[in-house]
Design a protein around this motif. Structure first.
Motif, PDB file in Angstrom:
ATOM      1  N   GLN A 103       0.826  -1.205   0.000  1.00 55.06           N
ATOM      2  CA  GLN A 103       0.000   0.000   0.000  1.00 55.06           C
ATOM      3  C   GLN A 103       0.864   1.260   0.000  1.00 55.06           C
ATOM      4  O   GLN A 103       0.517   2.257  -0.651  1.00 55.06           O
ATOM      5  CB  GLN A 103      -0.928   0.008   1.222  1.00 55.06           C
ATOM      6  N   ALA A 104       1.983   1.203   0.717  1.00 65.12           N
ATOM      7  CA  ALA A 104       2.884   2.353   0.742  1.00 65.12           C
ATOM      8  C   ALA A 104       3.412   2.665  -0.653  1.00 65.12           C
ATOM      9  O   ALA A 104       3.456   3.836  -1.067  1.00 65.12           O
ATOM     10  CB  ALA A 104       4.046   2.092   1.706  1.00 65.12           C
ATOM     11  N   GLU A 108       3.389   5.950  -5.572  1.00 65.76           N
ATOM     12  CA  GLU A 108       3.199   6.050  -7.020  1.00 65.76           C
ATOM     13  C   GLU A 108       2.122   7.083  -7.338  1.00 65.76           C
ATOM     14  O   GLU A 108       2.256   7.862  -8.293  1.00 65.76           O
ATOM     15  CB  GLU A 108       2.810   4.682  -7.581  1.00 65.76           C
ATOM     16  N   LYS A 109       1.082   7.093  -6.530  1.00 63.68           N
ATOM     17  CA  LYS A 109       0.041   8.102  -6.700  1.00 63.68           C
ATOM     18  C   LYS A 109       0.608   9.491  -6.484  1.00 63.68           C
ATOM     19  O   LYS A 109       0.312  10.427  -7.239  1.00 63.68           O
ATOM     20  CB  LYS A 109      -1.098   7.843  -5.720  1.00 63.68           C
ATOM     21  N   SER A 113       3.746  10.462  -6.878  1.00 64.87           N
ATOM     22  CA  SER A 113       4.662  10.810  -7.972  1.00 64.87           C
ATOM     23  C   SER A 113       3.919  11.243  -9.226  1.00 64.87           C
ATOM     24  O   SER A 113       4.408  12.085  -9.992  1.00 64.87           O
ATOM     25  CB  SER A 113       5.570   9.616  -8.294  1.00 64.87           C
ATOM     26  N   SER A 114       2.727  10.693  -9.443  1.00 62.53           N
ATOM     27  CA  SER A 114       1.971  11.031 -10.648  1.00 62.53           C
ATOM     28  C   SER A 114       1.244  12.364 -10.530  1.00 62.53           C
ATOM     29  O   SER A 114       0.803  12.921 -11.542  1.00 62.53           O
ATOM     30  CB  SER A 114       0.961   9.922 -10.957  1.00 62.53           C
ATOM     31  N   THR A 115       1.112  12.861  -9.306  1.00 57.89           N
ATOM     32  CA  THR A 115       0.357  14.104  -9.106  1.00 57.89           C
ATOM     33  C   THR A 115       1.162  15.193  -8.409  1.00 57.89           C
ATOM     34  O   THR A 115       0.622  16.267  -8.141  1.00 57.89           O
ATOM     35  CB  THR A 115      -0.908  13.823  -8.275  1.00 57.89           C
ATOM     36  N   ALA A 116       2.425  14.921  -8.102  1.00 55.51           N
ATOM     37  CA  ALA A 116       3.229  15.864  -7.316  1.00 55.51           C
ATOM     38  C   ALA A 116       3.381  17.194  -8.042  1.00 55.51           C
ATOM     39  O   ALA A 116       3.726  17.232  -9.221  1.00 55.51           O
ATOM     40  CB  ALA A 116       4.605  15.275  -7.035  1.00 55.51           C
ATOM     41  N   PRO A 117       3.127  18.301  -7.352  1.00 53.74           N
ATOM     42  CA  PRO A 117       3.305  19.614  -7.977  1.00 53.74           C
ATOM     43  C   PRO A 117       4.774  19.972  -8.095  1.00 53.74           C
ATOM     44  O   PRO A 117       5.616  19.450  -7.356  1.00 53.74           O
ATOM     45  CB  PRO A 117       2.589  20.558  -7.001  1.00 53.74           C
ATOM     46  N   ARG A 130       9.940  17.022  -1.121  1.00 54.17           N
ATOM     47  CA  ARG A 130       8.846  16.058  -1.013  1.00 54.17           C
ATOM     48  C   ARG A 130       9.033  14.913  -2.003  1.00 54.17           C
ATOM     49  O   ARG A 130       8.740  13.753  -1.688  1.00 54.17           O
ATOM     50  CB  ARG A 130       7.503  16.754  -1.252  1.00 54.17           C
ATOM     51  N   VAL A 131       9.524  15.219  -3.200  1.00 51.82           N
ATOM     52  CA  VAL A 131       9.769  14.178  -4.191  1.00 51.82           C
ATOM     53  C   VAL A 131      10.855  13.225  -3.699  1.00 51.82           C
ATOM     54  O   VAL A 131      10.735  11.994  -3.828  1.00 51.82           O
ATOM     55  CB  VAL A 131      10.168  14.803  -5.543  1.00 51.82           C
ATOM     56  N   VAL A 132      11.903  13.784  -3.108  1.00 57.03           N
ATOM     57  CA  VAL A 132      12.971  12.955  -2.546  1.00 57.03           C
ATOM     58  C   VAL A 132      12.411  12.053  -1.449  1.00 57.03           C
ATOM     59  O   VAL A 132      12.706  10.851  -1.390  1.00 57.03           O
ATOM     60  CB  VAL A 132      14.109  13.837  -1.988  1.00 57.03           C
ATOM     61  N   THR A 133      11.583  12.630  -0.576  1.00 59.26           N
ATOM     62  CA  THR A 133      10.983  11.861   0.512  1.00 59.26           C
ATOM     63  C   THR A 133      10.117  10.729  -0.031  1.00 59.26           C
ATOM     64  O   THR A 133      10.180   9.588   0.450  1.00 59.26           O
ATOM     65  CB  THR A 133      10.135  12.776   1.407  1.00 59.26           C
ATOM     66  N   ALA A 134       9.308  11.027  -1.037  1.00 57.89           N
ATOM     67  CA  ALA A 134       8.439  10.006  -1.623  1.00 57.89           C
ATOM     68  C   ALA A 134       9.258   8.851  -2.195  1.00 57.89           C
ATOM     69  O   ALA A 134       8.917   7.671  -2.002  1.00 57.89           O
ATOM     70  CB  ALA A 134       7.567  10.633  -2.714  1.00 57.89           C
ATOM     71  N   ASN A 135      10.333   9.159  -2.883  1.00 53.39           N
ATOM     72  CA  ASN A 135      11.184   8.106  -3.449  1.00 53.39           C
ATOM     73  C   ASN A 135      11.878   7.302  -2.354  1.00 53.39           C
ATOM     74  O   ASN A 135      12.043   6.080  -2.484  1.00 53.39           O
ATOM     75  CB  ASN A 135      12.212   8.716  -4.398  1.00 53.39           C
ATOM     76  N   ALA A 136      12.271   7.969  -1.272  1.00 51.35           N
ATOM     77  CA  ALA A 136      12.911   7.256  -0.160  1.00 51.35           C
ATOM     78  C   ALA A 136      11.924   6.281   0.483  1.00 51.35           C
ATOM     79  O   ALA A 136      12.277   5.133   0.802  1.00 51.35           O
ATOM     80  CB  ALA A 136      13.425   8.254   0.870  1.00 51.35           C
ATOM     81  N   ILE A 137      10.678   6.726   0.682  1.00 56.52           N
ATOM     82  CA  ILE A 137       9.654   5.847   1.253  1.00 56.52           C
ATOM     83  C   ILE A 137       9.397   4.666   0.323  1.00 56.52           C
ATOM     84  O   ILE A 137       9.303   3.510   0.770  1.00 56.52           O
ATOM     85  CB  ILE A 137       8.356   6.634   1.501  1.00 56.52           C
ATOM     86  N   ALA A 138       9.286   4.939  -0.982  1.00 50.66           N
ATOM     87  CA  ALA A 138       9.059   3.869  -1.952  1.00 50.66           C
ATOM     88  C   ALA A 138      10.211   2.865  -1.948  1.00 50.66           C
ATOM     89  O   ALA A 138       9.994   1.649  -2.078  1.00 50.66           O
ATOM     90  CB  ALA A 138       8.876   4.465  -3.344  1.00 50.66           C
TER      91      ALA A 138
END
Length: 266
Positions: A214-215, A220-221, A223-227, A233-241
């Motif tokens: 789910q994470a 992925e959601k 990354s597809s909508t990130a402003p 925030r993008v770095v954080t999202a990739n680290a979590i992924a």
């Protein structure tokens, strides 16, 4: 240098450095000096590329930078001592220490700032990040519990977001009960369903709760909508992924995503 007169070029570079360092010593807040010193040393290094003097020039450059950092910190220390009742100098020193990787000293300043301004959630957030990075579990746990008590019920949902994110920075529930924090993240998402930061919080909460598939989906959601305009925030999202993918056994995917996050963070 263009005329091939290396000795004359070196003399001019060194004179420029001497003048710049003299100005820097008298006026440590002059903004152009560090870049100018870098350019001058870069010019000197190019003059002596491939010679035994290249290492000497590099050592001089490093020494100049260290001297400037020492002067900057000395100036900030003096301001803090001269204005003990004001937090402006303390904030300036805390930011300087943080940006120069002196995290233990920065934490001491942020701890003091939290005491002085207990309603400023950003100060709490910065200190939570520091304590998590330093790996100080007990101080981090106490700080997160106090932050949740103070801010998790705030009427401003973005402040709630910072409190919950802070408590989820470390794994294994160090910052608080993970399922309780995940439930709080759900409520925040319900209040701000279209916000990128609430999506990020949801993904982080799912990751810390061990729901790794789910994470990944939430990231992925995101990354597809990130402003645009929010690279951290993008770095954080990739680290979590990357963390979630690793726990799912997708080691190559995790490595690829983590490498991307590392490049983005530079």
């Amino acid at each position: 240098r263009a005329a091939g007169n290396a000795a004359e070029a070196e003399r001019h570079y060194r004179e420029a450095l001497r003048l710049t360092e003299s100005v820097t010593a008298r006026f440590p807040d002059v903004p152009f000096s560090t870049a100018f010193i870098d350019r001058s040393y870069s010019g000197l290094a190019q003059l002596f590329t491939g010679t035994d003097r290249a290492a000497e020039i590099e050592q001089l450059r490093r020494s100049a930078h260290q001297q400037r950092r020492d002067r900057e910190l000395l100036s900030l220390n003096q301001l803090v001592e001269q204005h003990p009742g004001s937090d402006r100098a303390l904030r300036a020193r805390a930011r300087w220490l943080l940006s120069h990787g002196r995290f233990t000293a920065a934490d001491a300043d942020y701890a003091r700032l939290v005491q002085l301004h207990p309603t400023e959630h950003w100060l709490w957030y910065f200190r939570a990040c520091l304590l998590a990075y330093l790996g100080w579990d007990q101080p981090y746990r106490e700080h997160c519990h106090a932050m949740i008590d103070r801010f998790a019920g705030d009427t401003e949902v973005t402040i709630q977001d910072k409190a919950i994110k802070s408590a989820l920075l470390l794994p294994d529930g160090v910052g608080g009960d993970v399922e309780d924090l995940a439930a709080r993240a759900d409520r925040i998402l319900q209040r701000a369903p279209g916000a990128d930061w609430s999506t990020l919080l949801k993904g982080l909460a799912e990751c810390r709760a061990g729901r790794y598939a789910q994470a990944v989906e939430w990231m992925e959601k995101y990354s597809s909508t990130a402003p645009r305009g929010f690279p951290a925030r993008v770095v954080t999202a990739n680290a979590i992924a990357a963390i979630a993918s690793y726990h799912l056994g997708r080691e190559q995917e995790a490595r690829t995503v983590l490498e991307r996050a590392t490049r983005q963070a530079v």
